[in-house]
Design a protein around this motif. Structure first.
Motif, PDB file in Angstrom:
ATOM      1  N   MET A  33      -9.723 -10.876   1.987  1.00  0.00           N
ATOM      2  CA  MET A  33      -9.123  -9.699   2.620  1.00  0.00           C
ATOM      3  C   MET A  33      -9.599  -8.422   1.924  1.00  0.00           C
ATOM      4  SD  MET A  33      -5.135  -8.435   2.716  1.00  0.00           S
ATOM      5  CE  MET A  33      -4.484  -9.906   3.462  1.00  0.00           C
ATOM      6  N   LEU A  34     -10.007  -7.459   2.713  1.00  0.00           N
ATOM      7  CA  LEU A  34     -10.359  -6.143   2.199  1.00  0.00           C
ATOM      8  C   LEU A  34      -9.156  -5.235   2.348  1.00  0.00           C
ATOM      9  CD1 LEU A  34     -12.491  -4.144   1.145  1.00  0.00           C
ATOM     10  CD2 LEU A  34     -13.070  -3.671   3.545  1.00  0.00           C
ATOM     11  N   VAL A  35      -8.673  -4.691   1.224  1.00  0.00           N
ATOM     12  CA  VAL A  35      -7.540  -3.767   1.277  1.00  0.00           C
ATOM     13  C   VAL A  35      -8.082  -2.376   1.590  1.00  0.00           C
ATOM     14  CG1 VAL A  35      -5.625  -2.742   0.002  1.00  0.00           C
ATOM     15  CG2 VAL A  35      -6.184  -5.154  -0.326  1.00  0.00           C
ATOM     16  N   GLN A  36      -7.910  -1.976   2.833  1.00  0.00           N
ATOM     17  CA  GLN A  36      -8.441  -0.688   3.290  1.00  0.00           C
ATOM     18  C   GLN A  36      -7.442   0.439   3.119  1.00  0.00           C
ATOM     19  OE1 GLN A  36      -9.497  -2.101   7.278  1.00  0.00           O
ATOM     20  NE2 GLN A  36     -11.655  -1.945   6.707  1.00  0.00           N
ATOM     21  N   SER A  37      -6.154   0.113   3.173  1.00  0.00           N
ATOM     22  CA  SER A  37      -5.127   1.142   2.997  1.00  0.00           C
ATOM     23  C   SER A  37      -3.908   0.539   2.326  1.00  0.00           C
ATOM     24  CB  SER A  37      -4.731   1.757   4.345  1.00  0.00           C
ATOM     25  OG  SER A  37      -4.135   0.792   5.193  1.00  0.00           O
ATOM     26  N   ALA A  38      -3.276   1.308   1.462  1.00  0.00           N
ATOM     27  CA  ALA A  38      -2.063   0.890   0.768  1.00  0.00           C
ATOM     28  C   ALA A  38      -1.184   2.124   0.635  1.00  0.00           C
ATOM     29  CB  ALA A  38      -2.398   0.310  -0.602  1.00  0.00           C
ATOM     30  N   GLU A  39      -0.057   2.095   1.319  1.00  0.00           N
ATOM     31  CA  GLU A  39       0.788   3.290   1.423  1.00  0.00           C
ATOM     32  C   GLU A  39       2.218   2.987   0.986  1.00  0.00           C
ATOM     33  OE1 GLU A  39       2.680   6.048   5.023  1.00  0.00           O
ATOM     34  OE2 GLU A  39       1.116   4.577   5.449  1.00  0.00           O
ATOM     35  N   PHE A  40       2.741   3.797   0.064  1.00  0.00           N
ATOM     36  CA  PHE A  40       4.143   3.667  -0.310  1.00  0.00           C
ATOM     37  C   PHE A  40       5.010   4.082   0.876  1.00  0.00           C
ATOM     38  CE2 PHE A  40       8.018   5.849  -1.797  1.00  0.00           C
ATOM     39  CZ  PHE A  40       8.665   4.763  -2.375  1.00  0.00           C
ATOM     40  N   VAL A  41       5.990   3.241   1.216  1.00  0.00           N
ATOM     41  CA  VAL A  41       6.856   3.515   2.367  1.00  0.00           C
ATOM     42  C   VAL A  41       8.206   4.058   1.921  1.00  0.00           C
ATOM     43  CG1 VAL A  41       8.013   2.510   4.381  1.00  0.00           C
ATOM     44  CG2 VAL A  41       5.702   1.772   3.756  1.00  0.00           C
ATOM     45  N   LYS A  42       8.926   3.292   1.089  1.00  0.00           N
ATOM     46  CA  LYS A  42      10.222   3.774   0.615  1.00  0.00           C
ATOM     47  C   LYS A  42      10.770   2.868  -0.477  1.00  0.00           C
ATOM     48  CE  LYS A  42      13.959   3.391   2.970  1.00  0.00           C
ATOM     49  NZ  LYS A  42      15.035   3.376   3.969  1.00  0.00           N
ATOM     50  N   SER A  43      11.770   3.382  -1.191  1.00  0.00           N
ATOM     51  CA  SER A  43      12.538   2.608  -2.160  1.00  0.00           C
ATOM     52  C   SER A  43      13.947   2.429  -1.609  1.00  0.00           C
ATOM     53  CB  SER A  43      12.609   3.332  -3.505  1.00  0.00           C
ATOM     54  OG  SER A  43      11.331   3.459  -4.086  1.00  0.00           O
ATOM     55  N   SER A  44      14.491   1.241  -1.806  1.00  0.00           N
ATOM     56  CA  SER A  44      15.808   0.926  -1.249  1.00  0.00           C
ATOM     57  C   SER A  44      16.666   0.219  -2.288  1.00  0.00           C
ATOM     58  CB  SER A  44      15.676   0.026  -0.023  1.00  0.00           C
ATOM     59  OG  SER A  44      14.742   0.538   0.906  1.00  0.00           O
ATOM     60  N   LYS A  45      17.962   0.440  -2.176  1.00  0.00           N
ATOM     61  CA  LYS A  45      18.905  -0.233  -3.061  1.00  0.00           C
ATOM     62  C   LYS A  45      19.723  -1.273  -2.305  1.00  0.00           C
ATOM     63  CE  LYS A  45      22.410   0.639  -6.596  1.00  0.00           C
ATOM     64  NZ  LYS A  45      23.176   1.667  -7.344  1.00  0.00           N
ATOM     65  N   LEU A  46      19.926  -1.053  -1.008  1.00  0.00           N
ATOM     66  CA  LEU A  46      20.733  -1.937  -0.186  1.00  0.00           C
ATOM     67  C   LEU A  46      19.914  -2.498   0.960  1.00  0.00           C
ATOM     68  CD1 LEU A  46      23.894   0.351   0.074  1.00  0.00           C
ATOM     69  CD2 LEU A  46      23.565  -1.554  -1.512  1.00  0.00           C
ATOM     70  N   LEU A  47      20.306  -3.678   1.451  1.00  0.00           N
ATOM     71  CA  LEU A  47      19.578  -4.300   2.544  1.00  0.00           C
ATOM     72  C   LEU A  47      19.507  -3.399   3.769  1.00  0.00           C
ATOM     73  CD1 LEU A  47      20.657  -8.064   2.535  1.00  0.00           C
ATOM     74  CD2 LEU A  47      18.591  -7.031   1.615  1.00  0.00           C
ATOM     75  N   GLY A 105      -8.318 -14.057  -9.921  1.00  0.00           N
ATOM     76  CA  GLY A 105      -7.205 -14.533  -9.098  1.00  0.00           C
ATOM     77  C   GLY A 105      -6.843 -13.616  -7.946  1.00  0.00           C
ATOM     78  N   ARG A 106      -7.405 -12.420  -7.929  1.00  0.00           N
ATOM     79  CA  ARG A 106      -7.061 -11.449  -6.884  1.00  0.00           C
ATOM     80  C   ARG A 106      -7.421 -11.958  -5.496  1.00  0.00           C
ATOM     81  NH1 ARG A 106      -9.852  -7.514  -4.064  1.00  0.00           N
ATOM     82  NH2 ARG A 106      -8.533  -5.780  -3.320  1.00  0.00           N
ATOM     83  N   GLU A 107      -8.636 -12.450  -5.348  1.00  0.00           N
ATOM     84  CA  GLU A 107      -9.089 -12.907  -4.035  1.00  0.00           C
ATOM     85  C   GLU A 107      -8.279 -14.098  -3.551  1.00  0.00           C
ATOM     86  OE1 GLU A 107     -11.098 -11.446  -1.970  1.00  0.00           O
ATOM     87  OE2 GLU A 107     -11.420  -9.821  -3.413  1.00  0.00           O
ATOM     88  N   GLU A 108      -7.954 -15.007  -4.456  1.00  0.00           N
ATOM     89  CA  GLU A 108      -7.171 -16.173  -4.080  1.00  0.00           C
ATOM     90  C   GLU A 108      -5.791 -15.764  -3.571  1.00  0.00           C
ATOM     91  OE1 GLU A 108     -10.161 -17.559  -7.116  1.00  0.00           O
ATOM     92  OE2 GLU A 108      -8.875 -15.814  -6.801  1.00  0.00           O
ATOM     93  N   LEU A 109      -5.190 -14.787  -4.221  1.00  0.00           N
ATOM     94  CA  LEU A 109      -3.871 -14.335  -3.804  1.00  0.00           C
ATOM     95  C   LEU A 109      -3.938 -13.667  -2.434  1.00  0.00           C
ATOM     96  CD1 LEU A 109      -1.371 -12.637  -6.270  1.00  0.00           C
ATOM     97  CD2 LEU A 109      -1.216 -12.403  -3.799  1.00  0.00           C
ATOM     98  N   LEU A 110      -4.927 -12.806  -2.244  1.00  0.00           N
ATOM     99  CA  LEU A 110      -5.076 -12.123  -0.958  1.00  0.00           C
ATOM    100  C   LEU A 110      -5.417 -13.111   0.157  1.00  0.00           C
ATOM    101  CD1 LEU A 110      -6.978  -8.865  -1.991  1.00  0.00           C
ATOM    102  CD2 LEU A 110      -4.604  -9.044  -1.202  1.00  0.00           C
ATOM    103  N   GLU A 111      -6.206 -14.127  -0.162  1.00  0.00           N
ATOM    104  CA  GLU A 111      -6.545 -15.144   0.839  1.00  0.00           C
ATOM    105  C   GLU A 111      -5.289 -15.898   1.279  1.00  0.00           C
ATOM    106  OE1 GLU A 111      -9.536 -17.644  -0.816  1.00  0.00           O
ATOM    107  OE2 GLU A 111     -11.094 -16.081  -0.747  1.00  0.00           O
ATOM    108  N   GLN A 112      -4.389 -16.146   0.337  1.00  0.00           N
ATOM    109  CA  GLN A 112      -3.155 -16.837   0.689  1.00  0.00           C
ATOM    110  C   GLN A 112      -2.322 -15.983   1.637  1.00  0.00           C
ATOM    111  OE1 GLN A 112       0.520 -17.799  -1.898  1.00  0.00           O
ATOM    112  NE2 GLN A 112      -0.821 -19.569  -2.167  1.00  0.00           N
ATOM    113  N   ILE A 113      -2.217 -14.693   1.329  1.00  0.00           N
ATOM    114  CA  ILE A 113      -1.483 -13.785   2.213  1.00  0.00           C
ATOM    115  C   ILE A 113      -2.126 -13.753   3.597  1.00  0.00           C
ATOM    116  CG2 ILE A 113      -0.917 -11.352   2.628  1.00  0.00           C
ATOM    117  CD1 ILE A 113      -0.466 -11.084  -0.408  1.00  0.00           C
ATOM    118  N   THR A 114      -3.439 -13.706   3.637  1.00  0.00           N
ATOM    119  CA  THR A 114      -4.160 -13.713   4.912  1.00  0.00           C
ATOM    120  C   THR A 114      -3.822 -14.955   5.729  1.00  0.00           C
ATOM    121  OG1 THR A 114      -6.005 -12.451   3.973  1.00  0.00           O
ATOM    122  CG2 THR A 114      -6.446 -13.681   5.979  1.00  0.00           C
ATOM    123  N   SER A 115      -3.661 -16.076   5.062  1.00  0.00           N
ATOM    124  CA  SER A 115      -3.366 -17.324   5.770  1.00  0.00           C
ATOM    125  C   SER A 115      -1.951 -17.356   6.323  1.00  0.00           C
ATOM    126  CB  SER A 115      -3.584 -18.519   4.837  1.00  0.00           C
ATOM    127  OG  SER A 115      -2.583 -18.595   3.833  1.00  0.00           O
TER     128      SER A 115
END
Length: 201
Positions: free
Chosen positions: A1-15, A183-193
């Protein structure tokens, strides 16, 4: 997986404060000072996406990051840091457990383990909790660059024996280094799957 964008969305304390469950989520959790923020930054190839700190227990909220506009990386508070108050530790625990049990779009939980240390009771208890609740997870051993290959193999064997006494089948394991990127690629590959399972493709 190529990480093309990574954006912070928000921080939360409650569900109820969490973002809508419109993307698959992957949670990262572990004892404080396990190197979680550094690994997240390496995974996304961003220097300061997750805030690193010399003070363990710094992350006190659930932080959502949207990756490639297709999935959430979720940075959970660390557990087991003795120098924060008992009340804060209890809040951390409640927050983490409520999230893990109640988040329906959670595809996998990555439990970070410091590869340099023998099995810790708090990690084993947390892993057991995930098993009892049938929450999918992968063990991610961090900081493997700090060990020789012989020592890493020995520590892995100790973990496998410890877990083998309880688990019929050993959990999935990945071995990573935020320093070298191993280990980075292996982790991203798992997420891709896993992503297609959410989208039904």
């Amino acid at each position: 997986m190529l990480v093309q964008s990574a954006e912070f969305v928000k921080s939360s304390k409650l569900l109820r404060e969490l973002p809508p469950m419109d993307y698959p989520e992957y949670a990262f959790v572990g004892r404080s000072n396990v190197g979680k923020s550094s690994l997240i930054n390496r995974l996304c190839q961003r220097k300061n996406l997750a805030k690193t700190s010399g003070t363990p227990g710094k992350t006190q909220l659930i932080n959502h990051f949207l990756i490639n506009n297709t999935w959430y990386l979720v940075d959970l508070p660390g557990y087991g840091y003795a120098k924060v108050s008992k009340k804060i530790r209890e809040n951390f625990t409640d927050m983490i457990f409520d999230y893990l049990v109640g988040r329906e779009n959670l595809m996998n939980t990555y439990v970070l383990i410091d590869s340099r240390h023998k099995p810790q009771a708090i990690d084993l208890e947390f892993i057991e909790f995930l098993g009892v609740k049938e929450i999918p997870f992968t063990l991610v051993f961090t900081k493997i660059d700090k060990l020789t290959s012989h020592k890493l193999a020995a520590n892995r064997e100790v973990y496998e024996k410890e877990l083998g006494d309880v688990w019929e089948e050993l959990p999935q394991m990945l071995f990573t280094s935020a320093q070298t990127g191993e280990g980075r690629e292996e982790l991203l590959e798992q997420i891709t799957s896993y992503n297609p399972l959410f989208y039904g493709t």
